[in-house]
Design an enzyme around this catalytic site. Structure first.
Site, short mmCIF file in Angstrom:
data_model
loop_
_atom_site.label_atom_id
_atom_site.label_comp_id
_atom_site.label_asym_id
_atom_site.label_seq_id
_atom_site.Cartn_x
_atom_site.Cartn_y
_atom_site.Cartn_z
N HIS A 63 0.85 -1.20 0.00
CA HIS A 63 0.00 0.00 0.00
C HIS A 63 0.87 1.24 0.00
CE1 HIS A 63 0.87 -0.61 4.24
NE2 HIS A 63 0.18 0.45 4.62
N HIS A 65 1.08 3.91 2.10
CA HIS A 65 1.49 4.64 3.30
C HIS A 65 3.01 4.82 3.26
CE1 HIS A 65 -2.27 3.83 6.00
NE2 HIS A 65 -2.32 5.01 5.41
N ASP A 67 5.49 4.64 5.28
CA ASP A 67 6.46 3.69 5.86
C ASP A 67 6.68 2.45 4.98
OD1 ASP A 67 3.76 3.07 6.68
OD2 ASP A 67 4.51 1.70 8.22
N HIS A 68 5.93 2.36 3.88
CA HIS A 68 6.10 1.25 2.93
C HIS A 68 6.55 1.75 1.56
CE1 HIS A 68 3.84 -1.66 5.56
NE2 HIS A 68 3.51 -0.49 6.09
N HIS A 270 6.47 -5.64 11.29
CA HIS A 270 5.72 -4.39 11.39
C HIS A 270 5.37 -4.16 12.86
CE1 HIS A 270 2.53 -1.38 10.46
NE2 HIS A 270 3.24 -1.16 9.39
ZN LIG Z 1 2.69 0.32 7.93
ZN LIG Z 2 -0.37 1.32 6.59
#
Ligand SMILES: [Zn+2]
Ligand SMILES: [Zn+2]
Length: 305
Positions: A63, A65, A67-68, A270
């Site tokens: 996805h 977001h 942090d990815h 995570h």
């Molecule tokens: Zn995340």
């Molecule tokens: Zn996320």
């Protein structure tokens, strides 16, 4: 195949954990690397783990977001500096194309290799060749988020050379025919059926790498009978309400998915920045109450599948 975690922290990095990224090392199987998510500093983590950007064949994003995602521009543009150039395929939710085009344009960067972008909006078969198949399914998070099921196809049976030699069938061009399970007539007049000389089928491995999610049916479907499941476990069970509210899972949620899917092994990752490495045992023990074969990922930990 082998999995190496490049980042295992949720949301933001800590001194001990970088943000999300995991490498599926297929150098033995196909001479290439497949990257799943690309949190900030993923290219640095790749260097530390000795993974060459030139060997990247596929990047799958769960996805968008940060942090990815925020490590992706660096991975893509530094890859343009590599001597050996090859095409790269990027798979991710809708919006990824606009993100990349904007970053490249605004920063006056460029790519020197063909970048094939596949945008996902629904459950899809995202990759298939004669050796591998990758399916994506929509999970349940605050933004569209996908999980991936990577299936290595079974290898055809090998020839049972010992049995052939016992029966005085010496190596020659007919070995290739017998390997296909067909019949050949030898010079001495004997007719040999390849099916009588086939060894065992080598079963392909199955891995599921899921993005951020609350527990959902799609996770169970993706993880069904896999050799290894990578599932987020942002919080311990005491913070279940907080996890769900933020679209995340707990240790127990992850373990329940592994159990229901009959996965062979679970790796939780995570991990919220609230936890230090000293908390690993507590977190993994909690998951093991439900699913015994659980381990917790740390940066640069590798798991052979
Ligand atoms: Zn995340
Ligand atoms: Zn996320």
């Amino acid at each position: 195949m082998k999995l190496t975690f490049l980042g295992t922290s949720a949301g933001s990095p800590t001194a001990e954990r970088n943000v999300s990224s995991v490498m599926l090392d297929l150098r033995q199987e196909r001479g290439r690397l497949w990257l799943f998510d690309s949190g900030e500093a993923t290219q640095m983590q790749m260097q530390k783990a000795n993974f060459s950007l030139a060997k990247l064949e596929m990047i799958f994003l769960t996805h968008l977001h940060g942090d990815h995602l925020f490590g992706l521009p660096g991975v893509l543009t530094t890859r343009s500096l590599m001597q050996k150039q090859s095409a790269l395929t990027l798979v991710g939710p809708k919006g990824i194309k606009q993100f990349i085009q904007t970053v490249i344009e605004i920063s006056s960067s460029w790519l020197t290799y063909p970048l094939n972008i596949i945008e996902l909006e629904q459950d899809s078969l995202v990759f298939e060749d004669n050796k591998f198949r990758v399916e994506a399914k929509l999970l349940q998070h605050r933004v569209p988020c996908f999980g991936y099921r990577i299936v290595e196809k079974d290898l055809p049976p090998s020839l049972d050379i010992d049995k052939l030699q016992q029966d005085n069938i010496n190596p020659g061009v007919h070995y290739a025919v017998l390997k296909e399970g067909l019949t050949v007539t030898l010079e001495d007049g004997r007719t040999i059926d390849g099916k009588d000389y086939q060894g065992d089928i080598k079963r392909g491995k199955k891995v599921a790498i899921l993005g951020d999610t609350i527990p959902c049916q799609a996770s169970i479907d993706l993880a069904e009978n896999v050799d290894l499941l990578v599932h987020e476990a942002t919080q311990e069970q005491a913070f279940e309400a907080k996890a769900i509210e933020r679209g995340h899972s707990t240790t127990i949620h992850a373990a329940n998915i592994a159990k229901q899917a009959k996965a062979k092994r679970l790796i939780i990752t995570h991990i919220s920045p609230r936890y230090s490495i000293q908390d690993n045992q507590k977190l993994v023990n909690e998951a093991r109450r439900v699913f015994a074969n659980t381990e917790i990922a740390t940066d640069f930990a590798s798991f052979q599948v």
